[in-house]
Write an enzyme that holds these catalytic residues in place. Structure first.
Site, short mmCIF file in Angstrom:
data_model
loop_
_atom_site.label_atom_id
_atom_site.label_comp_id
_atom_site.label_asym_id
_atom_site.label_seq_id
_atom_site.Cartn_x
_atom_site.Cartn_y
_atom_site.Cartn_z
CG ASP A 13 -17.33 0.06 41.17
OD1 ASP A 13 -16.74 -0.75 40.43
OD2 ASP A 13 -18.01 -0.29 42.15
CG ASP A 26 -13.72 -1.32 42.08
OD1 ASP A 26 -13.61 -0.73 40.97
OD2 ASP A 26 -14.82 -1.75 42.49
CG HIS A 27 -13.17 -4.10 39.37
ND1 HIS A 27 -13.95 -3.73 38.29
CD2 HIS A 27 -13.98 -4.02 40.45
CE1 HIS A 27 -15.17 -3.45 38.71
NE2 HIS A 27 -15.22 -3.60 40.03
CG HIS A 33 -21.46 -4.52 35.27
ND1 HIS A 33 -20.75 -5.69 35.15
CD2 HIS A 33 -21.07 -3.99 36.46
CE1 HIS A 33 -19.97 -5.86 36.21
NE2 HIS A 33 -20.15 -4.83 37.01
CB THR A 84 -17.43 -3.87 43.73
OG1 THR A 84 -17.54 -3.70 42.32
CG2 THR A 84 -17.61 -2.53 44.42
CG HIS A 144 -15.73 -6.59 37.42
ND1 HIS A 144 -15.73 -6.78 38.78
CD2 HIS A 144 -16.82 -5.84 37.14
CE1 HIS A 144 -16.76 -6.13 39.30
NE2 HIS A 144 -17.45 -5.56 38.32
P1 AMP Z 1 -20.23 -5.29 41.20
O1 AMP Z 1 -20.10 -4.59 39.91
O2 AMP Z 1 -21.24 -6.37 41.15
O3 AMP Z 1 -18.93 -5.79 41.73
O4 AMP Z 1 -20.77 -4.23 42.26
C1 AMP Z 1 -20.87 -2.85 42.03
C2 AMP Z 1 -22.11 -2.32 42.66
O5 AMP Z 1 -22.05 -2.50 44.07
C3 AMP Z 1 -22.30 -0.83 42.49
O6 AMP Z 1 -22.92 -0.52 41.28
C4 AMP Z 1 -23.17 -0.47 43.65
O7 AMP Z 1 -24.52 -0.59 43.29
C5 AMP Z 1 -22.87 -1.52 44.70
N1 AMP Z 1 -22.13 -0.97 45.84
C6 AMP Z 1 -20.95 -0.36 45.84
N2 AMP Z 1 -20.54 0.01 47.07
C7 AMP Z 1 -21.53 -0.39 47.90
C8 AMP Z 1 -21.70 -0.32 49.31
N3 AMP Z 1 -20.78 0.23 50.12
N4 AMP Z 1 -22.84 -0.86 49.82
C9 AMP Z 1 -23.75 -1.44 49.02
N5 AMP Z 1 -23.64 -1.54 47.68
C10 AMP Z 1 -22.54 -1.01 47.11
ZN ZN Z 2 -16.33 -2.45 41.21
ZN ZN Z 3 -19.01 -4.28 38.56
#
Ligand code: AMP
Ligand code: ZN
Ligand code: ZN
Length: 409
Positions: A43, A247-248, A204, A79, A348
């Site tokens: 990620d 993913d990004h 982050h 994500t 992001h």
């Molecule tokens: P973001 O950076 O806000 O786009 O989201 C990333 C966060 O989403 C990660 O650090 C995880 O904590 C959470 N995440 C990733 N995959 C999943 C999933 N399948 N179900 C629930 N939370 C997830």
């Molecule tokens: Zn992500």
């Molecule tokens: Zn993120």
């Protein structure tokens, strides 16, 4: 002229018929794919992280396999949206997972990444993820923590899947995948997918340029090395295609210019505003979208736009789930809406064509070229690539196999 168009028409019909026959052939065939496909998502691993850290594993994959200049996400560069795009080959407006958190205006239902009942509810997920395409064509799949994999979609789930759980150590996630692959031929899955979030977390928390981020990149590289070692210990290792992607990317947050949307958007104008740091969706009450829009015009650091007026390249005109007014940060500005969370150092989510949003694509294995520097690829095309590797017929999708085919031998 008439004759030429008749010839073209006949050729077109012949092509469609040939394609239909190919799909029917794949769907009805009894033989297993020749090779196995393992996909690891890191990620928020930005396209250039390999170049700012010591990464012997990724260097070796690049040398013996494929490294793309970058992997462009779809809009918004979040994500959930992008993991589900990688899985389905669809734009957000078509697969429905338009953010990590969003509302369905017609029912006022909220999809939230942290609600276990919601993320496992199949009715939020449109399209056909790769594990469904595989399972429905009798190819087993195993998925360790991928967006959508714990919901029943079109009546299918992976043969084995594990819901997201931040407490499961990364090595243990890899060990599970190896265990699931270490079964007799007749039970063995041909597709395995695994997810690791550490680079996103540190990006982050401390920003993409922090020395700790560099240390995490190096730790993750060692982890990828561990994965390679474990795959190499399997008896069928020569038949494994291994893809490492993200993913990004990540950009430094502009914390000096926090945009508190509640200062501008009156509660009476909206059902809600869902804010994801660098992008927000305002779900407006009837007749209020123009008020929201004009209140946000001229606010420093953001661009607010009626969803329907956003450039076509964002592919969001079809999705009411993205609200009526979309608010984009221009250059990493942090948006908030009545939230008191600490401000991130990296963000992001906004314009997916910003080069800093580019993720990674590495691949190594029997079907991939050796030492190949691929151009920028698009994550919307990965689904088609996976179908090709698994020798299964793709469902309808928005990808273009021709754009990604260059990575194959
Ligand atoms: P973001 O950076 O806000 O786009 O989201 C990333 C966060 O989403 C990660 O650090 C995880 O904590 C959470 N995440 C990733 N995959 C999943 C999933 N399948 N179900 C629930 N939370 C997830
Ligand atoms: Zn992500
Ligand atoms: Zn993120």
């Amino acid at each position: 002229m008439k004759r030429l168009s008749l010839i073209l028409f006949v050729v077109f019909i012949a092509l469609v018929a040939a394609q239909d026959a190919y799909v029917r052939h794949l769907r009805s065939r009894k033989v297993e794919p020749r090779n196995y496909t393992v996909v690891l998502s890191l990620d928020g691993f930005r396209f250039d992280y390999q170049d700012i850290a010591n990464t012997p594993t990724l260097d070796s994959i690049q040398k013996n396999g494929v490294r793309a200049v970058g992997l462009q996400p779809v809009f918004p560069s979040l994500t959930f949206t992008n993991h589900y795009t990688i899985a389905t080959g669809l734009y957000a407006e078509n697969h429905g997972i338009v953010a990590n958190n969003f509302m369905i205006p017609s029912t006022k239902q909220i999809y939230s990444k942290s609600d276990k009942d919601i993320v496992t509810d199949g009715h939020f997920y449109n399209g056909e993820p790769i594990w469904v395409t595989a399972e429905s064509q009798h190819i087993k799949s195993v998925v360790n923590m991928w967006v959508g994999a714990d919901a029943v979609i079109k009546g299918y789930r992976p043969t084995i899947s594990r819901p997201y759980n931040a407490n499961v150590p990364y090595r243990a996630r890899i060990d599970s995948v190896i265990k699931w692959l270490s079964v007799n031929y007749d039970k063995r899955p041909h597709l395995a997918m695994c997810y690791i979030e550490e680079t996103d977390n540190v990006g982050h928390k401390l920003g993409p340029d922090s020395p700790t981020t560099v240390a995490v990149i190096e730790a993750i590289d060692r982890l990828v090395g561990y994965f390679c070692q474990q795959l190499a210990s399997l008896s069928f290792c020569d038949s494994i295609n291994f893809i490492v992607l993200s993913d990004h990317g990540m950009m430094t947050a502009d914390k000096q210019n926090v945009v508190s949307l509640e200062k501008y958007v009156r509660p009476a104008w909206v059902d809600t505003v869902i804010c994801s740091s660098a992008i927000s969706f305002a779900y407006c009450k009837k007749g209020c979208a123009d008020s929201v829009l004009s209140a946000l015009q001229g606010v420093n650091g953001i661009t607010a736009c009626l969803r329907a007026d956003l450039p076509e390249r964002f592919h969001c005109s079809q999705s009411a789930r993205m609200g009526d007014v979309v608010i984009l940060s221009d250059n990493g500005q942090v948006q908030t809406y009545n939230n008191k969370r600490s401000l991130p150092a990296g963000v992001h989510g906004s314009d997916n064509a910003n080069p800093l949003m580019n993720g990674i694509f590495y691949a190594i294995g029997p079907d991939f070229k050796t030492g190949y520097a691929a151009p920028q690829l698009y994550n919307i095309d990965v689904y088609e690539l996976l179908c090709r590797l698994l020798e299964i017929a793709p469902a309808h999708n928005d990808g273009h196999f021709e754009r990604i085919e260059c990575v194959l031998k």
